[in-house]
Enzyme design. Structure first.
Site, PDB file in Angstrom:
ATOM      1  N   ASN A   9       0.716  -1.272  -0.005  1.00  0.00           N
ATOM      2  CA  ASN A   9      -0.199  -0.092  -0.060  1.00  0.00           C
ATOM      3  C   ASN A   9       1.032   1.264   0.024  1.00  0.00           C
ATOM      4  O   ASN A   9       1.663   1.641   1.039  1.00  0.00           O
ATOM      5  CB  ASN A   9      -0.942  -0.027   1.248  1.00  0.00           C
ATOM      6  CG  ASN A   9      -1.836   1.312   1.399  1.00  0.00           C
ATOM      7  OD1 ASN A   9      -1.814   2.190   0.444  1.00  0.00           O
ATOM      8  ND2 ASN A   9      -2.293   1.501   2.588  1.00  0.00           N
ATOM      9  N   TRP A  10       1.036   1.936  -0.992  1.00  0.00           N
ATOM     10  CA  TRP A  10       1.819   3.047  -1.424  1.00  0.00           C
ATOM     11  C   TRP A  10       1.311   4.357  -0.794  1.00  0.00           C
ATOM     12  O   TRP A  10       2.006   5.293  -0.251  1.00  0.00           O
ATOM     13  CB  TRP A  10       1.856   3.270  -2.955  1.00  0.00           C
ATOM     14  CG  TRP A  10       3.073   2.407  -3.600  1.00  0.00           C
ATOM     15  CD1 TRP A  10       3.480   1.254  -2.792  1.00  0.00           C
ATOM     16  CD2 TRP A  10       3.458   2.441  -4.773  1.00  0.00           C
ATOM     17  NE1 TRP A  10       4.186   0.279  -3.888  1.00  0.00           N
ATOM     18  CE2 TRP A  10       4.251   1.350  -5.058  1.00  0.00           C
ATOM     19  CE3 TRP A  10       3.259   3.423  -5.873  1.00  0.00           C
ATOM     20  CZ2 TRP A  10       4.956   1.119  -6.357  1.00  0.00           C
ATOM     21  CZ3 TRP A  10       4.105   2.962  -7.144  1.00  0.00           C
ATOM     22  CH2 TRP A  10       4.638   1.868  -7.210  1.00  0.00           C
ATOM     23  N   LYS A  11       0.213   4.270  -0.330  1.00  0.00           N
ATOM     24  CA  LYS A  11      -0.550   5.545   0.411  1.00  0.00           C
ATOM     25  C   LYS A  11      -0.421   6.771  -0.663  1.00  0.00           C
ATOM     26  O   LYS A  11      -0.209   6.499  -1.768  1.00  0.00           O
ATOM     27  CB  LYS A  11      -0.025   5.656   1.857  1.00  0.00           C
ATOM     28  CG  LYS A  11      -0.063   4.294   2.576  1.00  0.00           C
ATOM     29  CD  LYS A  11       0.110   4.606   4.064  1.00  0.00           C
ATOM     30  CE  LYS A  11       0.183   3.164   4.881  1.00  0.00           C
ATOM     31  NZ  LYS A  11       0.046   3.399   6.155  1.00  0.00           N
ATOM     32  N   HIS A  97      -9.386   1.346   5.075  1.00  0.00           N
ATOM     33  CA  HIS A  97      -8.115   1.720   5.921  1.00  0.00           C
ATOM     34  C   HIS A  97      -8.255   2.509   7.006  1.00  0.00           C
ATOM     35  O   HIS A  97      -9.049   3.416   7.013  1.00  0.00           O
ATOM     36  CB  HIS A  97      -6.906   2.310   4.729  1.00  0.00           C
ATOM     37  CG  HIS A  97      -5.843   2.086   5.404  1.00  0.00           C
ATOM     38  ND1 HIS A  97      -5.282   2.956   6.010  1.00  0.00           N
ATOM     39  CD2 HIS A  97      -4.716   1.211   5.193  1.00  0.00           C
ATOM     40  CE1 HIS A  97      -3.904   2.789   6.466  1.00  0.00           C
ATOM     41  NE2 HIS A  97      -3.673   1.698   5.959  1.00  0.00           N
ATOM     42  N   GLU A  99      -6.536   4.687   8.120  1.00  0.00           N
ATOM     43  CA  GLU A  99      -6.293   6.377   7.781  1.00  0.00           C
ATOM     44  C   GLU A  99      -7.423   6.863   7.069  1.00  0.00           C
ATOM     45  O   GLU A  99      -7.692   8.047   7.349  1.00  0.00           O
ATOM     46  CB  GLU A  99      -5.229   6.284   6.708  1.00  0.00           C
ATOM     47  CG  GLU A  99      -3.857   6.158   7.485  1.00  0.00           C
ATOM     48  CD  GLU A  99      -2.637   5.629   6.875  1.00  0.00           C
ATOM     49  OE1 GLU A  99      -2.588   5.746   5.426  1.00  0.00           O
ATOM     50  OE2 GLU A  99      -1.885   4.947   7.493  1.00  0.00           O
ATOM     51  N   GLU A 169      -5.260  -4.556  10.990  1.00  0.00           N
ATOM     52  CA  GLU A 169      -4.097  -3.710  11.159  1.00  0.00           C
ATOM     53  C   GLU A 169      -4.259  -2.695  12.501  1.00  0.00           C
ATOM     54  O   GLU A 169      -5.115  -1.720  12.378  1.00  0.00           O
ATOM     55  CB  GLU A 169      -4.433  -2.564   9.790  1.00  0.00           C
ATOM     56  CG  GLU A 169      -3.900  -3.253   8.479  1.00  0.00           C
ATOM     57  CD  GLU A 169      -3.314  -2.196   7.702  1.00  0.00           C
ATOM     58  OE1 GLU A 169      -2.323  -2.586   7.182  1.00  0.00           O
ATOM     59  OE2 GLU A 169      -4.017  -1.383   7.346  1.00  0.00           O
ATOM     60  N   GLY A 175       2.675   2.491  10.706  1.00  0.00           N
ATOM     61  CA  GLY A 175       3.528   3.448  10.547  1.00  0.00           C
ATOM     62  C   GLY A 175       4.272   4.142  11.696  1.00  0.00           C
ATOM     63  O   GLY A 175       4.954   5.397  11.642  1.00  0.00           O
ATOM     64  N   SER A 215       3.926  -1.688  10.152  1.00  0.00           N
ATOM     65  CA  SER A 215       5.114  -1.812  10.409  1.00  0.00           C
ATOM     66  C   SER A 215       5.532  -3.052  10.189  1.00  0.00           C
ATOM     67  O   SER A 215       6.618  -3.325  10.820  1.00  0.00           O
ATOM     68  CB  SER A 215       5.439  -1.358  11.814  1.00  0.00           C
ATOM     69  OG  SER A 215       5.097   0.072  12.067  1.00  0.00           O
ATOM     70  N   GLY A 236       2.781  -1.108   4.269  1.00  0.00           N
ATOM     71  CA  GLY A 236       2.898   0.299   3.946  1.00  0.00           C
ATOM     72  C   GLY A 236       4.248   0.526   3.615  1.00  0.00           C
ATOM     73  O   GLY A 236       4.712   0.270   2.383  1.00  0.00           O
ATOM     74  N   GLY A 237       4.896   1.526   4.530  1.00  0.00           N
ATOM     75  CA  GLY A 237       6.240   1.986   4.253  1.00  0.00           C
ATOM     76  C   GLY A 237       7.196   1.185   3.638  1.00  0.00           C
ATOM     77  O   GLY A 237       7.954   1.582   2.768  1.00  0.00           O
TER      78      GLY A 237
HETATM   79  P1  PGA Z   1       2.925   0.549   7.325  1.00  0.00           P
HETATM   80  O1  PGA Z   1       1.411   0.567   7.003  1.00  0.00           O
HETATM   81  O2  PGA Z   1       3.463  -0.846   7.214  1.00  0.00           O
HETATM   82  O3  PGA Z   1       3.742   1.804   6.996  1.00  0.00           O
HETATM   83  O4  PGA Z   1       2.900   0.512   8.770  1.00  0.00           O
HETATM   84  C1  PGA Z   1       0.692  -0.519   6.840  1.00  0.00           C
HETATM   85  C2  PGA Z   1      -0.672  -0.027   6.300  1.00  0.00           C
HETATM   86  O5  PGA Z   1      -1.126   1.109   6.825  1.00  0.00           O
HETATM   87  O6  PGA Z   1      -1.475  -0.724   5.355  1.00  0.00           O
END
Ligand code: PGA
Length: 256
Positions: A9-11, A97, A99, A169, A175, A215, A236-237
Site C-alpha cells: 500500500n503506497w499510500k 483503511h 487512515e 491492522e 507507520g 510496520s 505500507g512504508g
Molecule cells: P505501515 O502501513 O507498514 O507503513 O505501518 C501499513 C498500512 O497502513 O497498510
C-alpha cells in the site's frame, strides 16, 4: 489451503517516474524468484494506476487501488467508481483503511456500501479493521474489531464475502515502527476467523485470507507469517523500498 497474499500500500507517496521504476524492478525480481505460490499486489495512488498497471501487465503481480466510492457515476467530485477501477485493470481495492477511518472520517456504514459495491462490480476488496491504542489498552480490541466486521459485512452473503481478504491492522502499529508481536496478531486473527465461522460457517472461515498490517519489515515478516492464521501482509512504508518489499515476499514464501 489459503494462498499467501502480500500487498503493498503506497499510500500518498511516489511520483510519475519513481512509481514506474519501482514497479518494474519489483516485477523483474519476482520473476527471478519465481514466487508463484504467493499472490502479490501493488496499490499505488489513483493517478499512477495506469502506469503501474502497464508495468505489471505481463507478470503475476496484481493491481489494486487504495479506495473507491460506492456510486456508479454522477456528480461526486473527486471520487472514483468501481467501474473506473475495473476499467484501468484493478483486481483489488483496499476498503476501510484506518487512515480513511480516522483521518478522513469514514464510518462502518460507508465502508459497508463500498464493500458491497466493490464485490458487485467484481473487485476483490481488502477490508481493513483494527483498534486504536486506547481501545487496546482498555481491552476493547475484540469488541471493536467484531463491530467493524459485523457492520462492514452487513447484508453480504457467503458467496460475496468469499471475495474478501480481511486485513487486521492495529492502528497503533501503522507507520509507528511498533509492530504487534506475532502472538498479538495471531490472537486477533484467530478471533476474526472464529467470528467469520459463526457468521458464515466453518468452510468460508477456513478459506478466507486474513492479512496482518502495521510496520511490517523484512525483519518481522517471517515470524508473523509463521503464525497459523496470518495468511498475508499489508505493507505500507516497506513496500516503497524495492529490496524491503522483495525481502518481505521472500520471507513470507519461506514461512508458509
Ligand atoms: P505501515 O502501513 O507498514 O507503513 O505501518 C501499513 C498500512 O497502513 O497498510
Amino acid at each position: 489451503m489459503r494462498k499467501p497474499f502480500i500487498a503493498g500500500n503506497w499510500k500518498m507517496n511516489m511520483n510519475n517516474q519513481s512509481s514506474s521504476v519501482l514497479t518494474e524492478s519489483i516485477v523483474r525480481e519476482l520473476k527471478q524468484l519465481g514466487a508463484e505460490r504467493l499472490d502479490v499486489a501493488i496499490c499505488p495512488p489513483f493517478v499512477y494506476l495506469h502506469q503501474v498497471g502497464k508495468a505489471v501487465s505481463a507478470s503475476n503481480v496484481a493491481l489494486g487501488a487504495q479506495d473507491v466510492y460506492y456510486k456508479a457515476d454522477g456528480a461526486f467530485t473527486g471520487e472514483i467508481s468501481c467501474q473506473m477501477l475495473k476499467d484501468i485493470g484493478c483486481t483489488y481495492v483496499i476498503v476501510g483503511h484506518s487512515e480513511r477511518r480516522h483521518v478522513i472520517g469514514e464510518t462502518n456504514e460507508l465502508i459497508n456500501k463500498k464493500l458491497t459495491a466493490a464485490i458487485h462490480n467484481g473487485l476483490l476488496p481488502i477490508f481493513c479493521v483494527g483498534e486504536l491504542l486506547e481501545e487496546r489498552e482498555a481491552r476493547k480490541t475484540k469488541a471493536v474489531v467484531t463491530t467493524q466486521i459485523k457492520k462492514g459485512l452487513a447484508g453480504l452473503d457467503q458467496e460475496k464475502v468469499s471475495a474478501i481478504t480481511i486485513a487486521y491492522e492495529p492502528v497503533w502499529a501503522i507507520g509507528t515502527g511498533k509492530t504487534a508481536t506475532s502472538a498479538q496478531a495471531e490472537d486477533v486473527h484467530k478471533m476474526i476467523r472464529g467470528l467469520i465461522a459463526e457468521m458464515y460457517g466453518k468452510r468460508l472461515a477456513e478459506n478466507i485470507r486474513i492479512q496482518y498490517g502495521g510496520s511490517v519489515k523484512p525483519t518481522n515478516a517471517s515470524e508473523l507469517m509463521a503464525e497459523e492464521d496470518v495468511d498475508g501482509l499489508l505493507v505500507g512504508g516497506a513496500s516503497l523500498i524495492k529490496d524491503d518489499f522483495i525481502a518481505i515476499i521472500e520471507a513470507s514464501w519461506r514461512a508458509k
